[in-house]
Design a protein around this motif. Sequence first.
Motif, mmCIF file in Angstrom:
data_model
loop_
_atom_site.group_PDB
_atom_site.id
_atom_site.type_symbol
_atom_site.label_atom_id
_atom_site.label_comp_id
_atom_site.label_asym_id
_atom_site.label_seq_id
_atom_site.Cartn_x
_atom_site.Cartn_y
_atom_site.Cartn_z
ATOM 1 N N ARG A 35 0.829 -1.209 0.000
ATOM 2 C CA ARG A 35 0.000 0.000 0.000
ATOM 3 C C ARG A 35 0.859 1.253 0.000
ATOM 4 N NH1 ARG A 35 -0.929 2.938 4.013
ATOM 5 N NH2 ARG A 35 -0.662 1.328 5.597
ATOM 6 N N ARG A 36 1.899 1.260 0.812
ATOM 7 C CA ARG A 36 2.765 2.433 0.877
ATOM 8 C C ARG A 36 3.459 2.690 -0.458
ATOM 9 N NH1 ARG A 36 3.297 0.807 6.244
ATOM 10 N NH2 ARG A 36 4.973 -0.648 5.790
ATOM 11 N N ARG A 37 3.804 1.634 -1.169
ATOM 12 C CA ARG A 37 4.459 1.813 -2.462
ATOM 13 C C ARG A 37 3.465 2.336 -3.509
ATOM 14 N NH1 ARG A 37 9.144 0.239 -4.806
ATOM 15 N NH2 ARG A 37 9.757 -0.769 -2.855
ATOM 16 N N LEU A 38 2.269 1.771 -3.524
ATOM 17 C CA LEU A 38 1.291 2.147 -4.539
ATOM 18 C C LEU A 38 0.730 3.547 -4.329
ATOM 19 C CD1 LEU A 38 -0.679 -1.200 -4.990
ATOM 20 C CD2 LEU A 38 1.076 -0.232 -6.476
ATOM 21 N N ILE A 39 0.546 3.947 -3.064
ATOM 22 C CA ILE A 39 -0.085 5.238 -2.806
ATOM 23 C C ILE A 39 0.794 6.391 -3.298
ATOM 24 C CG2 ILE A 39 0.846 5.565 -0.471
ATOM 25 C CD1 ILE A 39 -2.652 6.547 -1.801
ATOM 26 N N ARG A 40 2.091 6.171 -3.382
ATOM 27 C CA ARG A 40 2.986 7.221 -3.872
ATOM 28 C C ARG A 40 2.807 7.462 -5.368
ATOM 29 N NH1 ARG A 40 8.922 6.026 -1.694
ATOM 30 N NH2 ARG A 40 9.346 7.635 -3.269
ATOM 31 N N LEU A 41 2.136 6.544 -6.062
ATOM 32 C CA LEU A 41 1.901 6.693 -7.495
ATOM 33 C C LEU A 41 0.534 7.294 -7.799
ATOM 34 C CD1 LEU A 41 3.240 3.197 -8.632
ATOM 35 C CD2 LEU A 41 4.510 5.360 -8.519
ATOM 36 N N ALA A 42 -0.303 7.422 -6.772
ATOM 37 C CA ALA A 42 -1.696 7.831 -6.982
ATOM 38 C C ALA A 42 -1.980 9.186 -6.342
ATOM 39 C CB ALA A 42 -2.625 6.775 -6.395
ATOM 40 N N HIS A 43 -3.010 9.868 -6.877
ATOM 41 C CA HIS A 43 -3.521 11.114 -6.299
ATOM 42 C C HIS A 43 -2.403 12.145 -6.107
ATOM 43 C CE1 HIS A 43 -6.867 8.447 -5.617
ATOM 44 N NE2 HIS A 43 -6.145 7.710 -4.804
ATOM 45 N N ARG A 44 -1.579 12.261 -7.132
ATOM 46 C CA ARG A 44 -0.415 13.130 -7.044
ATOM 47 C C ARG A 44 -0.760 14.582 -7.392
ATOM 48 N NH1 ARG A 44 4.630 11.183 -7.273
ATOM 49 N NH2 ARG A 44 5.252 12.867 -8.679
ATOM 50 N N ARG A 45 0.024 15.486 -6.832
ATOM 51 C CA ARG A 45 -0.062 16.916 -7.159
ATOM 52 C C ARG A 45 1.361 17.385 -7.451
ATOM 53 N NH1 ARG A 45 -0.694 21.580 -3.273
ATOM 54 N NH2 ARG A 45 -0.750 19.906 -1.733
ATOM 55 N N PRO A 46 1.806 17.298 -8.709
ATOM 56 C CA PRO A 46 3.220 17.552 -9.022
ATOM 57 C C PRO A 46 3.628 19.006 -8.762
ATOM 58 C CG PRO A 46 2.146 16.337 -10.793
ATOM 59 C CD PRO A 46 1.063 16.837 -9.878
ATOM 60 N N ALA A 47 4.803 19.148 -8.189
ATOM 61 C CA ALA A 47 5.338 20.481 -7.915
ATOM 62 C C ALA A 47 5.997 21.063 -9.158
ATOM 63 C CB ALA A 47 6.369 20.397 -6.789
ATOM 64 N N ARG A 48 5.950 22.369 -9.233
ATOM 65 C CA ARG A 48 6.713 23.107 -10.242
ATOM 66 C C ARG A 48 7.718 23.966 -9.495
ATOM 67 N NH1 ARG A 48 2.108 25.241 -14.566
ATOM 68 N NH2 ARG A 48 1.333 23.165 -15.172
ATOM 69 N N VAL A 49 8.962 23.637 -9.660
ATOM 70 C CA VAL A 49 10.011 24.281 -8.860
ATOM 71 C C VAL A 49 11.077 24.859 -9.779
ATOM 72 C CG1 VAL A 49 11.748 23.970 -7.052
ATOM 73 C CG2 VAL A 49 9.602 22.661 -6.970
#
Length: 257
Positions: free
Chosen positions: A22-36
């Motif tokens: 679960r911890r591995r998969l959740i990092r791939l989902a529901h993302r909000r990518p940063a612009r830096v």
Amino acid sequence: MQISHEKVDAYEPDRSLKGKVRRRLIRLAHRRPARVKLERPMVSFSFDDAPATACEAGAQVLEARGLRGTYYFAAGLTGRDGPMGRFATGDDAARLHAAGHEIACHTFSHLDCGQASQAETLADIDLNARHLAAWGTDAPVSFAYPYGDVAAPAKTALAGRFKTLRALHHGLVANGADLNQAPAVGIEGADGEQVALDWLDRAHRRKAWLILYTHDVSPQPSQWGCTTGALERLVDGALTAGFDVVTVAEGARRIGL
């Protein structure tokens, strides 16, 4: 506000195979990518759970250099004894806020967002926010998942509530980093200072934002904390290298959040 002096025991997050997947998969989902895009690298020094030593010795290290940090308070722990020593109080939070430090949000009871339901998670965070408001601090814009853990219901529900939602996996806040599960690097354990130095080097090369965290700060810290000397050396090293040392809220503002 009545303070409980009940001892807080160490908690073990879900280490099962299901939890790891679960911890591995959740990092791939529901993302909000940063612009830096930064002219200079940034680093934030943050303190999880707000042990009293972090609010005293940790704050003194930063304030002596004209800097401020970010304190993720879990109000249900305040004044209690735990594996990192005594936790700070609402009065400590008010003092830090008055001095210019950022008071940020954990869950009230240090609830594990990876195992609690969405309703339980939101209720616990709402309760925490009410306590922070009662202490006279600003409405929090930064959040950290206790234990760095989160499941899909909590991650989606919190995505629009805070500017940054911080986890515990190593990494930099650079282009594409997930602001709903932002990386951070711990200054903890026997090699914590060296690990932090290595990540400062990476952030410097990439002109990225590094969020460092620890817990207690003392000459003989717990396994989750760091020594006062280590914190001093890291702060001074960052300044010498040309980093902007900012709170998490200020870092978010600088990348346009």
